[in-house]
Design an enzyme around this catalytic site. Structure first.
Site, PDB file in Angstrom:
ATOM      1  N   ARG A  14      -3.366   6.799 -11.514  1.00 35.43           N
ATOM      2  CA  ARG A  14      -4.559   6.801 -12.359  1.00 35.43           C
ATOM      3  C   ARG A  14      -5.805   7.342 -11.642  1.00 35.43           C
ATOM      4  NH1 ARG A  14      -3.603   0.615 -13.999  1.00 35.43           N
ATOM      5  NH2 ARG A  14      -2.268   0.755 -12.163  1.00 35.43           N
ATOM      6  N   ALA A  59       0.833  -1.208   0.000  1.00 28.26           N
ATOM      7  CA  ALA A  59       0.000   0.000   0.000  1.00 28.26           C
ATOM      8  C   ALA A  59       0.865   1.253   0.000  1.00 28.26           C
ATOM      9  CB  ALA A  59      -0.918  -0.015   1.214  1.00 28.26           C
ATOM     10  N   ASN A  71     -39.513  13.991  32.331  1.00 31.37           N
ATOM     11  CA  ASN A  71     -39.951  14.675  31.133  1.00 31.37           C
ATOM     12  C   ASN A  71     -39.183  15.983  30.974  1.00 31.37           C
ATOM     13  OD1 ASN A  71     -41.990  14.760  28.866  1.00 31.37           O
ATOM     14  ND2 ASN A  71     -42.233  16.767  29.797  1.00 31.37           N
TER      15      ASN A  71
HETATM   16  C1  UD1 Z   1      -0.834  -5.457 -10.262  1.00 30.11           C
HETATM   17  C2  UD1 Z   1      -0.108  -6.685 -10.838  1.00 30.11           C
HETATM   18  C3  UD1 Z   1      -0.948  -7.292 -11.953  1.00 30.11           C
HETATM   19  C4  UD1 Z   1      -2.330  -7.653 -11.422  1.00 30.11           C
HETATM   20  C5  UD1 Z   1      -3.011  -6.454 -10.762  1.00 30.11           C
HETATM   21  C6  UD1 Z   1      -4.236  -6.922 -10.025  1.00 30.11           C
HETATM   22  C7  UD1 Z   1       2.306  -6.255 -10.633  1.00 30.11           C
HETATM   23  C8  UD1 Z   1       3.526  -5.866 -11.369  1.00 30.11           C
HETATM   24  N1  UD1 Z   1       1.179  -6.289 -11.350  1.00 30.11           N
HETATM   25  O1  UD1 Z   1      -0.908  -4.480 -11.271  1.00 30.11           O
HETATM   26  O2  UD1 Z   1      -0.321  -8.462 -12.477  1.00 30.11           O
HETATM   27  O3  UD1 Z   1      -3.129  -8.152 -12.496  1.00 30.11           O
HETATM   28  O4  UD1 Z   1      -2.143  -5.829  -9.797  1.00 30.11           O
HETATM   29  O5  UD1 Z   1      -4.981  -5.849  -9.514  1.00 30.11           O
HETATM   30  O6  UD1 Z   1       2.376  -6.557  -9.461  1.00 30.11           O
HETATM   31  N2  UD1 Z   1       2.533  -0.643  -4.661  1.00 30.11           N
HETATM   32  C9  UD1 Z   1       3.493  -0.381  -3.727  1.00 30.11           C
HETATM   33  N3  UD1 Z   1       4.716   0.029  -4.143  1.00 30.11           N
HETATM   34  C10 UD1 Z   1       5.030   0.163  -5.454  1.00 30.11           C
HETATM   35  C11 UD1 Z   1       4.031  -0.099  -6.416  1.00 30.11           C
HETATM   36  C12 UD1 Z   1       2.781  -0.508  -5.978  1.00 30.11           C
HETATM   37  O7  UD1 Z   1       3.269  -0.514  -2.523  1.00 30.11           O
HETATM   38  O8  UD1 Z   1       6.164   0.529  -5.747  1.00 30.11           O
HETATM   39  C13 UD1 Z   1       1.190  -1.057  -4.198  1.00 30.11           C
HETATM   40  C14 UD1 Z   1       0.119  -0.064  -4.568  1.00 30.11           C
HETATM   41  O9  UD1 Z   1      -0.089   0.864  -3.518  1.00 30.11           O
HETATM   42  C15 UD1 Z   1      -1.107  -0.945  -4.832  1.00 30.11           C
HETATM   43  C16 UD1 Z   1      -0.523  -2.306  -5.149  1.00 30.11           C
HETATM   44  O10 UD1 Z   1       0.839  -2.273  -4.823  1.00 30.11           O
HETATM   45  O11 UD1 Z   1      -1.913  -1.055  -3.677  1.00 30.11           O
HETATM   46  C17 UD1 Z   1      -0.689  -2.684  -6.630  1.00 30.11           C
HETATM   47  O12 UD1 Z   1      -0.073  -1.702  -7.438  1.00 30.11           O
HETATM   48  P1  UD1 Z   1      -0.737  -1.231  -8.798  1.00 30.11           P
HETATM   49  O13 UD1 Z   1       0.108  -0.185  -9.377  1.00 30.11           O
HETATM   50  O14 UD1 Z   1      -2.168  -0.946  -8.607  1.00 30.11           O
HETATM   51  O15 UD1 Z   1      -0.563  -2.577  -9.674  1.00 30.11           O
HETATM   52  P2  UD1 Z   1      -1.349  -2.925 -11.005  1.00 30.11           P
HETATM   53  O16 UD1 Z   1      -0.775  -2.160 -12.117  1.00 30.11           O
HETATM   54  O17 UD1 Z   1      -2.790  -2.843 -10.789  1.00 30.11           O
HETATM   55 CA    CA Z   2      -4.067  -2.158  -9.079  1.00 30.60          CA
END
Ligand code: UD1
Ligand code: CA
Length: 489
Positions: free
Chosen positions: A24, A18, A392
């Site tokens: 996005r 997290a 009351n």
């Molecule tokens: C990720 C997966 C993808 C999967 C999808 C499911 C990877 C590379 N890809 O993509 O295969 O289908 O989730 O929803 O893992 N986060 C960190 N540190 C970072 C980057 C991200 O803590 O450096 C955390 C974010 O806060 C988030 C989670 O990891 O809660 C997922 O990151 P996000 O960028 O949403 O991954 P997706 O592109 O959705």
């Molecule tokens: Ca995601």
């Protein structure tokens, strides 16, 4: 000691990622703080993990660390939470590495990994998944689902024999790979020793130059280890939230799910589309929920209670057979059985109604402990007060609880009649069976059984009205010109 190491070998720790910003979302606020069902996304994930039996739960945070930590710690009362900081968002693999480093170095059990942006995740599914993994004997398992369109999700690549080979991110996928409909949901489980080795070996060789957690799949295969993609039936449970549109969609989805479950359990909705109910609410059978009702946080509502409509209730316990009328707002309080609240009442934190109470229109209560059968039907402020039973409280009664610096307490006994327009200047005590004449300002303790009044003597000036009107050229028939009447302003 021996026992502790045994627990660790069969243990189940969890890591939640997290730390990201969530570009996005186009928000200054960390994505995982955005709320669904009145609750930060990450809090929902933590709750599911805690309920699946995982302990400790390591939360990897970075962006807005303080706020995210707050949401995480507030999620479950007694969860064992550890915090790991990912200094820079260098990818999910890097975040997982920070997470595993926060586990005790000798921890040798299983580790469950999840992303903080999957708010629909349930403990039931997690438990099934953990069981399936342990039975499969695979070194690594993850949850996959099949979608009509894989969108931005990572694709699951399988060999001719059906064995899982790798996960490829949509950004890095070839057109043929993009056509794959089986996607990675982002829930993984593996033994700590495998994870430590696999995460250490990650390389940022991809379109985003990030460390991908998903690469641990190929890494397991390269070591000759089996990987199990556990196919879940309900894809909606694993939907990741990346955009505001997905957030709104998820909100609707969750709401429909909660309402459906409640209806199946015997709750009536006049219009389910306008009922906003937290999935932590416990609502008994034969409760009726009118239009435009929000029931947030950990509310509990007893059987046969009727909520008329347009109510905002948060962390409220309501007993059986209550009638919550139009326009009630209540937070962090208890409403005992057979009470009638509203219309237009504001029950603030610390209100505790024993039962058979009536709190009517334009009454505000705060830290008000009110005994069985006591009523305040109109236009009152009751703050920092304890009132006994069957008293009351008349129209317009005010507890004068604030001196500009501190709040002071008011105590009122049983079976009192507090007359209309009474002010109780706190700290003050009124005994049981006291009658307070209307318009009284109570500044001294009133003993049990007394009548108390602070009336100014009433005086009359006979004939005064006619003199007054004459001076204004008014004959009193109502036919004089408007301009000569007192303006009233
Ligand atoms: C990720 C997966 C993808 C999967 C999808 C499911 C990877 C590379 N890809 O993509 O295969 O289908 O989730 O929803 O893992 N986060 C960190 N540190 C970072 C980057 C991200 O803590 O450096 C955390 C974010 O806060 C988030 C989670 O990891 O809660 C997922 O990151 P996000 O960028 O949403 O991954 P997706 O592109 O959705
Ligand atoms: Ca995601």
């Amino acid at each position: 000691m021996a026992q502790e190491s045994r627990i660790r070998e069969h243990g189940l720790a969890a890591i939640v990622l997290a730390a990201g910003l969530g570009t996005r979302m186009r928000s200054a606020r960390a994505k995982v703080l955005h709320e669904i069902g009145g609750d930060a996304m990450v809090a929902r994930v933590i709750r599911a993990l805690a309920a699946s039996g995982a302990a400790p739960i390591v939360a990897v945070i970075g962006y807005q660390a303080r706020e995210v930590e707050g949401a995480i710690r507030g999620a479950v009362a007694h969860a064992q939470i550890a915090i790991a900081i990912q200094a820079e968002p260098r990818g999910t693999g890097d975040a997982a590495r920070a997470g595993i480093a926060a586990l005790p170095p000798d921890y040798a059990g299983d580790v469950l990994l999840a992303y903080g942006d999957m708010p629909m995740l349930t403990a039931t599914t997690l438990r099934e998944f953990i069981g399936a993994h342990r039975e499969s004997g695979a070194a690594l398992s993850f949850i996959s689902v099949t979608l009509n369109d894989g969108g931005a999700y990572g694709r699951v690549l399988r060999g001719a024999d059906g064995a899982v080979l790798a996960i490829v991110e949509a950004r890095d996928a070839s057109p043929a790979e993009l056509a794959v409909r089986e996607i990675n949901t982002g829930i993984y489980i593996a033994h700590a020793s495998f994870l430590r080795a696999a995460l250490d070996g990650l390389k940022p060789k991809n379109a985003q130059r990030e460390f991908y957690l998903t690469d641990i799949v190929a890494s397991a295969r390269a070591r000759g280890l089996a990987v199990n993609a556990w196919r879940a039936r309900d894809a909606e449970e694993f939907a990741g939230v990346n955009t505001r549109e997905e957030l709104a969609f998820m909100e609707t989805l969750l709401r429909e799910q909660v309402n459906r479950r409640l209806m199946a359990a015997g709750v009536t909705f006049v219009d389910p589309a306008t009922a906003y109910i937290s999935d932590q609410a416990e609502i008994a059978a034969d409760v009726i929920i009118g239009p435009n009702v929000q029931i947030l946080g950990r509310c509990r509502i007893g059987a046969e209670t009727r909520i008329e409509g347009t109510a905002w209730l948060k962390d409220v316990e309501i007993g059986e057979r209550c009638h919550i009328k139009l326009g009630v707002r209540a937070e962090d309080c208890r409403i005992g059985a057979d009470s009638e609240i509203g219309p237009f009442a504001n029950l603030r934190a610390g209100t505790d109604l024993e039962g058979h109470n009536r709190i009517g229109n334009f009454v505000e209560t705060k830290k008000a402990k009110i005994g069985r059968g006591t009523k305040a039907s109109h236009l009152s402020y009751l703050g920092d007060v304890t009132i006994g039973r069957d008293t009351n409280v008349g129209c317009g009664v005010i507890t004068v609880n604030y001196d500009g610096y501190e709040k002071h307490a008011t105590q009122i006994g049983d079976r009192c009649m507090i007359g209309c327009d009474t002010q109780l200047v706190a700290p003050i005590k009124v005994g049981s069976d006291v009658y307070v004449a209307s318009g009284t300002t109570i500044v001294r303790e009133v003993p049990e059984g007394a009548l108390v009044m602070s009336h100014h003597p009433q005086r009359e000036k006979p004939g005064w009205t006619a003199t007054w009107r004459k001076r204004h050229g008014d004959d009193g028939t109502g036919s004089t010109s408007h301009a000569s009447k007192p303006s009233g302003k």
